[in-house]
Design a protein around this motif. Structure first.
Motif, PDB file in Angstrom:
ATOM      1  N   LEU A 174      14.210  -2.333   5.142  1.00  0.00           N
ATOM      2  CA  LEU A 174      15.139  -1.698   4.217  1.00  0.00           C
ATOM      3  C   LEU A 174      14.547  -1.580   2.817  1.00  0.00           C
ATOM      4  O   LEU A 174      14.919  -0.683   2.056  1.00  0.00           O
ATOM      5  N   ALA A 175      13.649  -2.495   2.442  1.00  0.00           N
ATOM      6  CA  ALA A 175      12.959  -2.347   1.156  1.00  0.00           C
ATOM      7  C   ALA A 175      12.144  -1.059   1.149  1.00  0.00           C
ATOM      8  O   ALA A 175      12.128  -0.321   0.162  1.00  0.00           O
ATOM      9  N   LYS A 176      11.477  -0.781   2.272  1.00  0.00           N
ATOM     10  CA  LYS A 176      10.701   0.456   2.383  1.00  0.00           C
ATOM     11  C   LYS A 176      11.628   1.661   2.434  1.00  0.00           C
ATOM     12  O   LYS A 176      11.338   2.713   1.856  1.00  0.00           O
ATOM     13  N   ALA A 185       0.831  -1.203   0.000  1.00  0.00           N
ATOM     14  CA  ALA A 185       0.000   0.000   0.000  1.00  0.00           C
ATOM     15  C   ALA A 185       0.867   1.256   0.000  1.00  0.00           C
ATOM     16  O   ALA A 185       0.593   2.228  -0.705  1.00  0.00           O
ATOM     17  N   PHE A 186       1.953   1.227   0.783  1.00  0.00           N
ATOM     18  CA  PHE A 186       2.845   2.381   0.825  1.00  0.00           C
ATOM     19  C   PHE A 186       3.491   2.615  -0.537  1.00  0.00           C
ATOM     20  O   PHE A 186       3.562   3.751  -1.034  1.00  0.00           O
ATOM     21  N   SER A 187       3.970   1.544  -1.169  1.00  0.00           N
ATOM     22  CA  SER A 187       4.688   1.701  -2.436  1.00  0.00           C
ATOM     23  C   SER A 187       3.785   2.195  -3.547  1.00  0.00           C
ATOM     24  O   SER A 187       4.253   2.795  -4.513  1.00  0.00           O
ATOM     25  N   VAL A 192      13.939   6.675  -0.083  1.00  0.00           N
ATOM     26  CA  VAL A 192      15.091   7.384  -0.650  1.00  0.00           C
ATOM     27  C   VAL A 192      14.887   7.621  -2.142  1.00  0.00           C
ATOM     28  O   VAL A 192      15.191   8.694  -2.664  1.00  0.00           O
ATOM     29  N   GLU A 193      14.369   6.621  -2.848  1.00  0.00           N
ATOM     30  CA  GLU A 193      14.094   6.778  -4.274  1.00  0.00           C
ATOM     31  C   GLU A 193      13.072   7.887  -4.499  1.00  0.00           C
ATOM     32  O   GLU A 193      13.190   8.671  -5.448  1.00  0.00           O
ATOM     33  N   GLU A 194      12.069   7.969  -3.626  1.00  0.00           N
ATOM     34  CA  GLU A 194      11.061   9.024  -3.730  1.00  0.00           C
ATOM     35  C   GLU A 194      11.680  10.410  -3.637  1.00  0.00           C
ATOM     36  O   GLU A 194      11.203  11.365  -4.239  1.00  0.00           O
ATOM     37  N   ILE A 207      20.216  -6.729   0.545  1.00  0.00           N
ATOM     38  CA  ILE A 207      19.600  -6.205   1.766  1.00  0.00           C
ATOM     39  C   ILE A 207      18.334  -5.398   1.501  1.00  0.00           C
ATOM     40  O   ILE A 207      17.516  -5.227   2.402  1.00  0.00           O
ATOM     41  N   PHE A 208      18.145  -4.891   0.266  1.00  0.00           N
ATOM     42  CA  PHE A 208      16.941  -4.118  -0.033  1.00  0.00           C
ATOM     43  C   PHE A 208      15.810  -4.988  -0.565  1.00  0.00           C
ATOM     44  O   PHE A 208      14.730  -4.478  -0.848  1.00  0.00           O
ATOM     45  N   ASP A 209      16.054  -6.289  -0.725  1.00  0.00           N
ATOM     46  CA  ASP A 209      15.005  -7.177  -1.221  1.00  0.00           C
ATOM     47  C   ASP A 209      13.986  -7.464  -0.123  1.00  0.00           C
ATOM     48  O   ASP A 209      14.361  -7.759   1.012  1.00  0.00           O
TER      49      ASP A 209
END
Length: 489
Positions: free
Chosen positions: A446-448, A325-327, A453-455, A430-432
């Protein structure tokens, strides 16, 4: 004179349809039904353009393309590929294809692509063979253009030594111009690629399209990827090489691939969560009913285990749904924010737990740190999670250091711990989602963090070794005014 187009397509219906549409627009078309026939017809006819299916019998489309570009590099090639074959299409572009179109395709898109690329090929042929120098261009003017050009340019003699270099080349290779002149050009390439590299450059530079490739170059400041383009000068054996640093482009490509990977994983875990939730509700409900009926009997302890595990899985499913939902749905509110204030609040929030574990906290914040343009709540969630991870990595105590560093138009925040560290082999994963080294949790933190950071159009990197602690560096741009994904600034 009409342009000649060869259509190589194993579907008789589709091949005939494309040929008829092109013929109706004034093109002279021929057809081939497989890769070998297509290559034979190309060799016999040398058409101006080829519409090439990639999935061909007898000889794959990529092999046909490779031979076409070897025989006649200026030929326009538009490849056709099915959905899900974009990776193969990317290979075709690297081999020299001018464009790729995904099936099923619209007629106007194919016609437009052919027209544009044929016009460009015609212009390039004119430039290579007929275009004269502008009138009254003096030698010193041309020399100044060479010297001041923003692209890095080297003039190389038949012995592969640099005859002349411009300022951009000196900046790129981190050497003075007088150090470049007379130096062997192979010396700027990493050692494992030097063998026969210039032989290949010279071989392809003599072709009409010149040489284009990528190579790792070396300078006093280290190794970096570079694009190299080469053409022959009128003097026998002399070359002009144009160099371009690809470090930033490669970093963007890596971030793009990571984003695609996270997006695809998000779709997978969303489907899994949806399918798992309903059976979990049923299992949990019946287990609780049975536990009430068997209350006090020895068998009830087995039901306690079932209920406990169901509750753990329900929490995991909820975490997955929150992550998805966040993504997809969150709305960012960007404004100028003070990173020192946000990170200080995150550190204060976990200070009690840090002291209870014997973790010493050091917070260094310069007074002249510029503000960044970001979402206050998202950044608080980001740095709160990173500080929590750092403290959890030091269960028996240690040092937690948070510092800030302005770098050009960026602000770097470094969170360093002296904890258990991360195995170097695990840093790529680690981001998976679901990757975690902890005994509990879903591994979505860390995925979130990566999404946040990408945002903000920033970067996040980890440096670590097992047993030697971890350094997490988050870099955010000072001014990032573009419409963020999922909302408006």
């Amino acid at each position: 004179m009409p342009k000649r187009v060869l259509v190589v397509e194993d579907s008789e219906f589709l091949g005939r349809l494309v040929a008829d549409r092109l013929a109706a627009r004034g093109y002279e078309c021929t057809l081939a039904a497989d890769g070998l026939e297509g290559l034979r017809r190309f060799t016999d006819e040398l058409p101006d353009a080829v519409v090439l299916d990639l999935n061909l019998p007898r000889l794959h489309g990529l092999d046909v393309l490779r031979q076409i570009k070897r025989i006649r590099p200026e030929t326009v090639v538009v490849v056709l590929t099915g959905h899900g074959s974009e990776r193969t299409a990317m290979k075709a572009l690297r081999l020299g294809a001018n464009d790729y179109i995904t099936k099923p395709f619209r007629e106007d898109i194919l016609l437009r692509s052919l027209r544009i690329h044929l016009e460009r090929a015609e212009l390039q042929a004119y430039i290579h063979s007929e275009a004269p120098l502008p009138p009254r261009v003096e030698a010193q003017v041309l020399a100044r253009v060479f010297f001041e050009a923003p692209a890095a340019i080297l003039h190389v003699d038949p012995d592969n030594r640099v005859v002349a270099a411009n300022r951009a080349a000196a900046r790129l290779l981190a050497r003075r111009i007088e150090e470049l002149v007379g130096a062997p050009v192979e010396g700027f390439v990493c050692p494992e690629l030097r063998c026969r590299w210039m032989d290949r450059v010279r071989e392809e530079a003599s072709a009409p399209g010149g040489y284009e490739g990528e190579v790792y170059m070396e300078g006093p400041t280290g190794r970096f990827p570079a694009a190299v383009a080469g053409v022959e000068r009128p003097e026998p054996g002399h070359l002009i090489l144009a160099l371009r640093d690809l470090t930033h482009q490669k970093a963007l490509e890596k971030r793009y691939l990571e984003s695609k990977k996270l997006a695809s994983l998000g779709r997978v875990v969303e489907g899994v969560a949806h399918e798992v939730r309903n059976p979990l509700i049923s299992i949990g409900g019946f287990a609780r009913k049975l536990r009430r009926r068997l209350d006090g009997q020895p068998e009830s302890r087995y039901l306690d285990v079932i209920v406990s595990e169901v509750e753990r899985l329900e929490r995991m499913v909820q975490d997955i749904e929150d992550y998805v939902a966040f993504s997809r749905e969150h709305r960012s509110r960007f404004e100028p924010v003070d990173l020192r204030e946000i990170v200080q609040q995150c550190v204060d929030r976990w200070k009690g737990r840090a002291e209870a574990q014997g973790v010493r906290v050091r917070f260094d914040k310069p007074e002249d740190l510029p503000q960044v343009y970001g979402d206050r709540n998202l950044l608080a969630e980001l740095f709160g999670g990173l500080v929590e991870n750092a403290i959890e990595a030091m269960p028996t105590g240690g040092d937690l250091t948070v510092d800030f560093r302005p770098v050009e138009n960026w602000v770097q925040v470094r969170i360093r711990d002296t904890g258990v560290g991360i195995d170097p082999d695990d840093l790529e994963e680690i981001f998976d989602p679901f990757f975690t080294s902890k005994t509990s949790g879903t591994g979505l933190g860390l995925a979130k963090a990566h999404l946040i950071v990408e945002e903000h159009a920033g970067t996040i990197e980890f440096e670590s070794r097992r047993g030697q602690g971890t350094v997490c560096t988050v870099a955010l741009p000072v001014d990032r005014r573009r419409i963020p994904r999922g909302g408006s600034a």
